[in-house]
Every structure is written in C-alpha cells, then in structure tokens.
Scaffold this motif. Sequence first.
Motif, short mmCIF file in Angstrom:
data_model
loop_
_atom_site.label_atom_id
_atom_site.label_comp_id
_atom_site.label_asym_id
_atom_site.label_seq_id
_atom_site.Cartn_x
_atom_site.Cartn_y
_atom_site.Cartn_z
N GLU A 103 0.80 -1.22 0.00
CA GLU A 103 0.00 0.00 0.00
C GLU A 103 0.83 1.27 0.00
O GLU A 103 0.42 2.29 -0.56
CB GLU A 103 -0.94 0.00 1.21
CG GLU A 103 -2.09 0.97 1.08
CD GLU A 103 -3.12 0.81 2.18
OE1 GLU A 103 -4.31 0.96 1.89
OE2 GLU A 103 -2.73 0.55 3.34
N ALA A 104 2.03 1.24 0.63
CA ALA A 104 2.85 2.45 0.73
C ALA A 104 4.12 2.37 -0.12
O ALA A 104 4.79 3.40 -0.31
CB ALA A 104 3.23 2.72 2.19
N GLY A 105 4.47 1.18 -0.60
CA GLY A 105 5.62 1.05 -1.49
C GLY A 105 6.96 0.91 -0.81
O GLY A 105 8.00 0.95 -1.48
N LYS A 106 7.00 0.72 0.51
CA LYS A 106 8.27 0.58 1.21
C LYS A 106 8.92 -0.77 0.88
O LYS A 106 8.21 -1.77 0.70
CB LYS A 106 8.07 0.66 2.73
CG LYS A 106 7.75 2.05 3.23
CD LYS A 106 7.79 2.09 4.75
CE LYS A 106 7.61 3.52 5.26
NZ LYS A 106 7.77 3.60 6.72
N ILE A 107 10.26 -0.78 0.86
CA ILE A 107 10.93 -2.07 0.70
C ILE A 107 10.67 -2.92 1.94
O ILE A 107 10.32 -2.40 3.02
CB ILE A 107 12.45 -1.88 0.48
CG1 ILE A 107 13.12 -1.23 1.70
CG2 ILE A 107 12.71 -1.08 -0.78
CD1 ILE A 107 14.64 -1.21 1.61
N GLY A 108 10.85 -4.23 1.81
CA GLY A 108 10.46 -5.15 2.87
C GLY A 108 11.11 -4.86 4.20
O GLY A 108 10.46 -4.88 5.25
N ALA A 109 12.42 -4.58 4.21
CA ALA A 109 13.13 -4.35 5.47
C ALA A 109 12.57 -3.14 6.20
O ALA A 109 12.39 -3.16 7.43
CB ALA A 109 14.62 -4.17 5.21
#
Length: 509
Positions: A103-109
């Motif tokens: 939903e926000a596009g952040k990388i997994g870490a």
Amino acid sequence: MTQTLSDQLTPELAERTRVLLRGFGAEIPAPGDLTVRTPITGGQLLTIRADTEEQAHAAITRAATAFDAWRTVPAPGRAAVVRRLAELLTAHKTELGELVTLEAGKIGAEAVGEVQEMIDICEFAIGLSRQLYGRTMPSERPGHRLMETWHPLGVVGVISAFNFPVAVWAWNTALALVCGDTVVWKPSETTPLTALACHTLLRRAAVDVGVDPEVHQLIQGDSRIGAQLVDDERVALVSATGSVRMGRIVAPRVAQRFGRCLLELGGNNAAIVTPSADLELAARAIVFAAAGTAGQRCTTLRRLIVHADVAGPLTALIERAYRQLRVGNPLDDGVLVGPLIDQAAHDNMRIALERALADEGELVCGGERVEVFGDNGHYVRPALVRMPAQTAVVREETFAPILYVLTYHELEHAIALHNAVPQGLSSSIFTTDQREAERFLAADGSDCGIANVNIGTSGAEIGGAFGGEKQTGGGRESGSDSWKAYMRRATNTVNYSAELPLAQGIKFG
C-alpha cells in the motif's frame, strides 16, 4: 512487455491484499468511492466506501461514551490491551509489513522495521502504565500537602500520513490508551487498508482481554472526514502528522475551540560534515538517510553542508553509492529504493530539480525516472545536486530523494546555513572533534527537535521524544515524557490540620 507485466501483477497484488486482510480477521471492505492504489504498479488494489460526516460523528460519540468508563480503569489494567496488541503484532509482523509494502511502497526491510517500531512502542507504553508519576511539593502552609496528579484527557483524534501508515498511529494510540484516553483514527486516504488491519487487531486485542473495543474507532475518507476530528469539541487532543499546509489549517481551528494540538509537520533536515569526520561512516549514514523510503520520510536528509576541504571526496563516495543503489519493485530481494507514492510526488521532484538547475545547481547524478513497469509506478533514481548557495528551492521541503550539497569554511557559517530554513525537525553533525559536536548540540547550535552526532537524521528510537520546532509544529510523540500530552494535570492541596492558614501569609477577617 513491461505493460504486460504490470497488467499481470496488479491483480495478483490485489488478491494478495485480500488474503492478508482476511488473515488479520478483517472483513473485505464493500466497494465504494475511495480507490486504493499500490505505488508498485500504480494499479488498483481495492475500492472502499469513505465514511460520511454522520458516520464520523457517530464514531466520535462512541469513543466519547467509552471514555467515561475507560478513564476509571487503573493504568496497569489499561496496559493489558496494549500488551495483547503487541502479541498480535508480533504474530502478524511479516504479513503487516507486506501490506505496508503493497500500500505504501516501502521495501520489505523498512516495512517490517515499521511494524517492529509498533511493537517497541507497545512495550514502552506497558512499562509507562506504572510510571505516570506526579510530584509532591513542599507547602508553605503548616499541616498542608501540595501535589500534582495526572488524569486521562479524553478522546484523542489521530490523523496520520501515508509514509508511516502504521507506526505513527501506534506511537499515539499505545500511549493514549495507557493514559486512559480513547482514540479515533483518520488515516491517510492513500493507505486505508493498513489502517483497517491495525484497527482489526486492536479491537481483537481488546476483546481478548475483556476491554470494550469501542475505545478505538476508525474513520476513513478525505480531509472532510478529518475536519470532523479537528472541529468536534469532544476531541480533546488532535495529533496530526502531515504537511505544513495541513498544520496551518488544523492548528487555528483546534485552538479556536480551546482544544489541544500535537503537530508533526515538515522537515528539511540537514547534516554538517566537518574536516575531522570519518567520511566512510558519514557516507553510509548519509545515503540511507537521503535515499531510504525513496526520500519520503519526514526525517529524510535533504541538505548536506560539507566543509570545502572534504566536499570533493565525500561527494564522490556518495555518488559511487548512489550509482549502485538498486531501484525497483519493493517486493524483490535486493531492492533498496522503491517507488514514489504517486504522480504528484514525481512531478514535484522533477519541478524541484528544474528549479535547482536554474539556480546554477549541478546535477551530479540521479533524478531520472526508472522504468520498472513501463509507465506504471513512479520510480526514480535518488538525485545528488551541488548548489552554489541555499536558494529558495533548497529551503523548501520536497518529499522525494533529492540531496542538495552545500559547502562551508567556518563551523559558525555551517550552523547558520543549517538553521536558515523554516523547518526544524532532525539534524546531524559528523565529526570526531568533541568541541564541534558540543557546539552543534548547544543552545545556539542546531535549532531542531532532534540533533544527532555521527548518525544520520532518520531512524529515531522510540525511547526518545520525537518531534521538531518552527514549522515542524512543536509536537512530541513516542518516548521520554511525551505521555504528558495525552493527560491533564491537576494541582492538589490537602489540609490535614485543624487550622486554615492562607497562602502568602494573608490574614482575612
């Protein structure tokens, strides 16, 4: 080909979103007028129904009614629901992190790290529930005791932004609940599904420990729904995270009704690098602070103020790292920079770079669009720009990965440059000279709410109070004594004597 990949991936992401929501125990929202898109492809995940003004009013009513009983529960008892929430967050940590990515596009870490931050603040709040200390002061009157006590404040309205869709809510909610407040949350309309997941987990936690789930309410929609929290006199505190423009609207409206405001607004954060700095360490910290979350943190490093003697070597180190950063689908392993949230963010970055170059800036590297899924999704390479001076565009916050490099010769000039912006959130100095470090931390040094030495501007720990000065709004959330914003103070005088002496030695009658 890339268009085909995007067309294939978006339905898969939408179905995965539904699976995740069911896993949290949430009902799939009925289709409605609010479109939820993933920044990964720009495609539609779901549509949901925004709440009406009447529904928002009803949610505030439920929270106000629940407060009457909730405030009488002893604080350690209130912590039970927060403890259970921490357990549920731990159990669903990976899945909630994945939903944040979708939903926000952040990388997994970074997404999982945000969920860990939620767990951390829950643990802090649980301990805090036994440490809501008042004071006892010496009275000037014999046979009297003077003290202060802290009491629950009321309904807390939380308005959160897309870039930390769950952590900032947890900062506010964990503390508000142990302080005896009820909460009404209005998340960003860009990230309503992560909010639905968290709301579901919290209400489940409440039921599990025998607490009225009405202590937490969720309202979804645009700024018109947020205005319900801002204007309703039953909302004792409005904690709002967003732009300076939003803060200029919220603050006077809450003040007009004598409510309380906790604002976390813009940040145009800078780091000073002195000649004595460990340049390798500084470069690593700078790259993460400037490029992490695709430059979409309120604590993102946006200005680098480097001594002229080391500007060349440091810029070369950063350029080398920038060229190696992998930009792409945040669901893929090894990707360090995901997408911007939407087209508007990309347009703002492009305009800012054009203005910087018009001000005789030099683009060292980056700034170009990266085609991950063709024209779908807004992926960019972090930009590094040398600037001859701190021009108007440098003094503004552009919510994108642009790092402006300025040079200085004297530390006094560097500090003056650092402070010469309207925002005052986070700051850093890189030095191995203790005098320089202490000068930066002094009263006439950094004017920000956060001042660091030999670490970057982002990555705040929950144990310290988070917030800033000037146009950042002056609010403080998370650790230290930030809990006091969620409570009201009462000064108490107890006369245990048989006399009635008056203060200041006044004799009456």
